[in-house]
Design a protein around this motif. Structure first.
Motif, short mmCIF file in Angstrom:
data_model
loop_
_atom_site.label_atom_id
_atom_site.label_comp_id
_atom_site.label_asym_id
_atom_site.label_seq_id
_atom_site.Cartn_x
_atom_site.Cartn_y
_atom_site.Cartn_z
N ASP A 127 10.58 -43.32 11.21
CA ASP A 127 10.16 -44.11 11.30
C ASP A 127 10.14 -45.66 11.21
N GLN A 128 11.36 -46.70 12.48
CA GLN A 128 11.36 -47.49 11.91
C GLN A 128 11.41 -48.41 13.24
N GLU A 129 10.12 -48.78 13.04
CA GLU A 129 8.99 -49.81 14.50
C GLU A 129 8.51 -51.41 14.42
N PHE A 130 9.25 -51.93 15.33
CA PHE A 130 8.63 -53.42 15.25
C PHE A 130 7.23 -52.89 15.09
N PHE A 131 6.21 -53.04 15.67
CA PHE A 131 5.01 -53.33 15.89
C PHE A 131 4.31 -51.64 15.38
N LYS A 132 3.55 -51.56 14.00
CA LYS A 132 3.26 -50.08 13.32
C LYS A 132 2.09 -49.68 12.50
N SER A 133 0.76 -49.54 13.17
CA SER A 133 -0.17 -48.56 12.41
C SER A 133 0.68 -47.14 11.52
N LEU A 134 -0.69 -47.31 10.12
CA LEU A 134 -0.44 -45.82 10.03
C LEU A 134 -0.82 -44.74 10.13
N PRO A 135 0.07 -44.08 10.05
CA PRO A 135 -0.90 -42.77 10.92
C PRO A 135 -2.34 -42.64 10.09
N ASP A 136 -2.38 -42.52 8.81
CA ASP A 136 -3.19 -41.63 8.14
C ASP A 136 -5.20 -42.23 8.45
N ARG A 137 -4.72 -43.24 9.44
CA ARG A 137 -5.68 -43.87 9.93
C ARG A 137 -5.80 -43.99 11.15
N SER A 138 -7.23 -43.87 11.66
CA SER A 138 -7.39 -44.43 13.11
C SER A 138 -7.01 -46.18 13.43
N THR A 139 -6.26 -46.58 14.31
CA THR A 139 -6.07 -47.96 14.38
C THR A 139 -7.00 -48.44 15.70
N ASP A 140 -7.72 -48.63 15.98
CA ASP A 140 -8.08 -48.20 17.16
C ASP A 140 -8.38 -49.68 18.14
N ASN A 141 -8.43 -49.90 18.88
CA ASN A 141 -8.42 -50.89 20.47
C ASN A 141 -7.40 -52.58 20.25
N ALA A 153 15.85 -43.22 13.32
CA ALA A 153 15.25 -43.00 14.21
C ALA A 153 14.12 -44.46 14.12
N ILE A 154 15.19 -45.15 15.37
CA ILE A 154 13.97 -46.86 15.82
C ILE A 154 13.89 -47.26 17.07
N GLU A 155 12.46 -47.25 16.72
CA GLU A 155 12.15 -47.46 18.17
C GLU A 155 10.66 -48.44 17.94
N ALA A 156 9.59 -49.09 19.14
CA ALA A 156 9.35 -50.69 19.68
C ALA A 156 8.45 -50.31 18.81
N ILE A 157 7.38 -49.35 18.83
CA ILE A 157 6.10 -49.39 19.43
C ILE A 157 5.64 -47.49 18.43
N SER A 158 4.66 -47.66 17.50
CA SER A 158 4.15 -46.51 16.66
C SER A 158 2.64 -46.82 16.31
N LEU A 159 1.17 -46.37 17.55
CA LEU A 159 0.19 -46.65 16.64
C LEU A 159 -0.31 -45.58 17.38
N SER A 160 -1.60 -45.02 16.19
CA SER A 160 -2.12 -44.02 15.56
C SER A 160 -3.44 -44.96 16.62
N GLY A 161 -4.21 -43.97 17.55
CA GLY A 161 -5.47 -44.17 17.79
C GLY A 161 -5.81 -44.19 19.17
N SER A 162 -6.88 -44.35 19.50
CA SER A 162 -7.53 -44.57 20.15
C SER A 162 -7.51 -46.36 21.15
N ASN A 163 -8.29 -45.74 22.54
CA ASN A 163 -8.30 -46.92 22.74
C ASN A 163 -6.93 -48.18 22.72
N ASN A 164 -5.51 -47.81 22.72
CA ASN A 164 -5.19 -49.34 22.37
C ASN A 164 -4.31 -48.57 23.69
N LEU A 165 -3.43 -50.34 24.05
CA LEU A 165 -2.83 -50.13 25.59
C LEU A 165 -1.57 -51.31 25.10
N ILE A 166 -0.53 -50.89 25.60
CA ILE A 166 0.44 -51.35 25.92
C ILE A 166 1.09 -51.59 27.05
N GLU A 167 0.77 -52.87 27.15
CA GLU A 167 1.04 -53.31 29.01
C GLU A 167 2.88 -54.35 28.81
#
Length: 333
Positions: A138-152, A182-196
């Protein structure tokens, strides 16, 4: 460095226009400071904007003409941490390399409504660093906490360098002589998230140590279902190790309760694994999925990758896989 603002029609679907208004602001780095183009930094206020430069200078105030100094890991992490309790901040990253200590237990987390804009996929690089001794997952550059919804959240127009060559120097050695991590770029937990328009490189996973990397991972939080997530026009390249996927759409299981990833999509992306003739790199799919409903995977290209789509665990309902190309894969779907 100044930034010129240009208004264009938003390409986002109506349901995603909460990321922006009817227009999207694009900021082009023009190479010199210009007080006449100054836009106030309001990053400590929800709905504000801040600018950060990778060039060393004397502090900065976070405006477009006098951006914050993010030229070192300490400076960059301190600036981002300053918005830790503020949602709905737009963070403009200029050209250059921004380094962050992903091993820090007190590091900042992505907040709801953050929009992180780089200067371009090949102009802005967010590079991971840190000491991985005793840290295996669980090492990422952009990361949100999994125990809550990080949206938009929106992250776009930059490269994330997972920098395994440097991180591996402090990673513990585990089973089979393989390094943990386990090394990755982005891990977000939530809705309406956009990676482009994000390029992710040098991720790492270890089969022998059950350390799986998911590259760019969008998932449901522990608190409920997720919906409306998109990964598009991204590139995943140069995977390290032998256990990982380029992208992931995943639900969440907590005890007897299952939360699903719904109505989400992965499209228009390019994935290039390792052309070695052996099963290394992206070994668990171009898109790795678990507990999803009514999702779409279309118009992607996957090279030297196990498959277009891999069902990791759980159920899948209403999935559409259309117009994808797989080169030198060994599973298909």
């Amino acid at each position: 460095m100044t930034f010129r603002q240009i208004a264009i029609r938003s390409p986002l679907a109506r349901s995603l226009r909460h990321f922006t208004s009817q227009t999207v602001a694009i900021f082009l780095a023009l190479g010199s400071f210009n007080a006449a183009a100054d836009q106030p930094a309001t990053g400590v206020v929800a709905g504000g904007e801040v600018w950060i430069s990778a060039q060393a200078h004397n502090g900065g105030t976070g405006t477009s003409s006098n951006p914050y100094d993010g030229s070192t890991q300490i400076k960059f992490d301190a600036v981002i941490a300053g918005f830790q309790n503020t949602p709905n901040v737009t963070i403009h990253l200029g050209a250059g390399t921004f380094r962050s200590d992903v091993s820090s237990s007190t590091r900042w987390q992505v907040q709801p409504g953050w929009i992180i804009d780089g200067a371009g996929m090949y102009l802005t690089t967010c590079q991971m660093m840190g000491n991985l001794t005793g840290k295996h997952w669980d090492q990422e550059f952009f990361k949100s906490l999994p125990d809550r919804s990080t949206d938009n959240v929106a992250i776009r127009d930059l490269t994330v360098d997972c920098n395994w060559s440097e991180l591996s120097l402090t990673a513990d050695t585990g089973a089979g002589g393989e390094k943990w991590g386990a090394i990755e770029a982005i891990s977000l937990s939530g809705s309406n998230n956009l990676i482009e328009r994000v390029r992710q490189i040098n991720s790492h996973g270890s089969w022998a140590n059950s350390c799986e990397s998911f590259g760019i991972q969008l998932s449901a939080p522990a608190t409920g279902d997720a919906t409306g997530n998109i990964i598009r026009y991204c590139r995943a390249e140069l995977p390290q190790g032998n256990y990982g996927a380029a992208f992931a759409l995943q639900g969440w299981v907590s005890g007897s309760i299952t939360h699903f990833m719904t109505n989400s999509s992965v499209y228009g992306n390019y994935v290039a694994g390792q052309n070695t003739g052996t099963a290394i790199g992206f070994t668990t799919g171009g898109v790795n999925a678990a507990f999803i409903k009514n999702c779409q995977i279309h118009d992607n290209t996957f090279s030297d990758c196990q498959s277009i789509y891999y069902q990791d665990t759980g159920s899948t309902d209403g999935l559409q896989i259309l117009n994808n190309k797989l080169v030198r894969g060994w599973l298909g779907i």
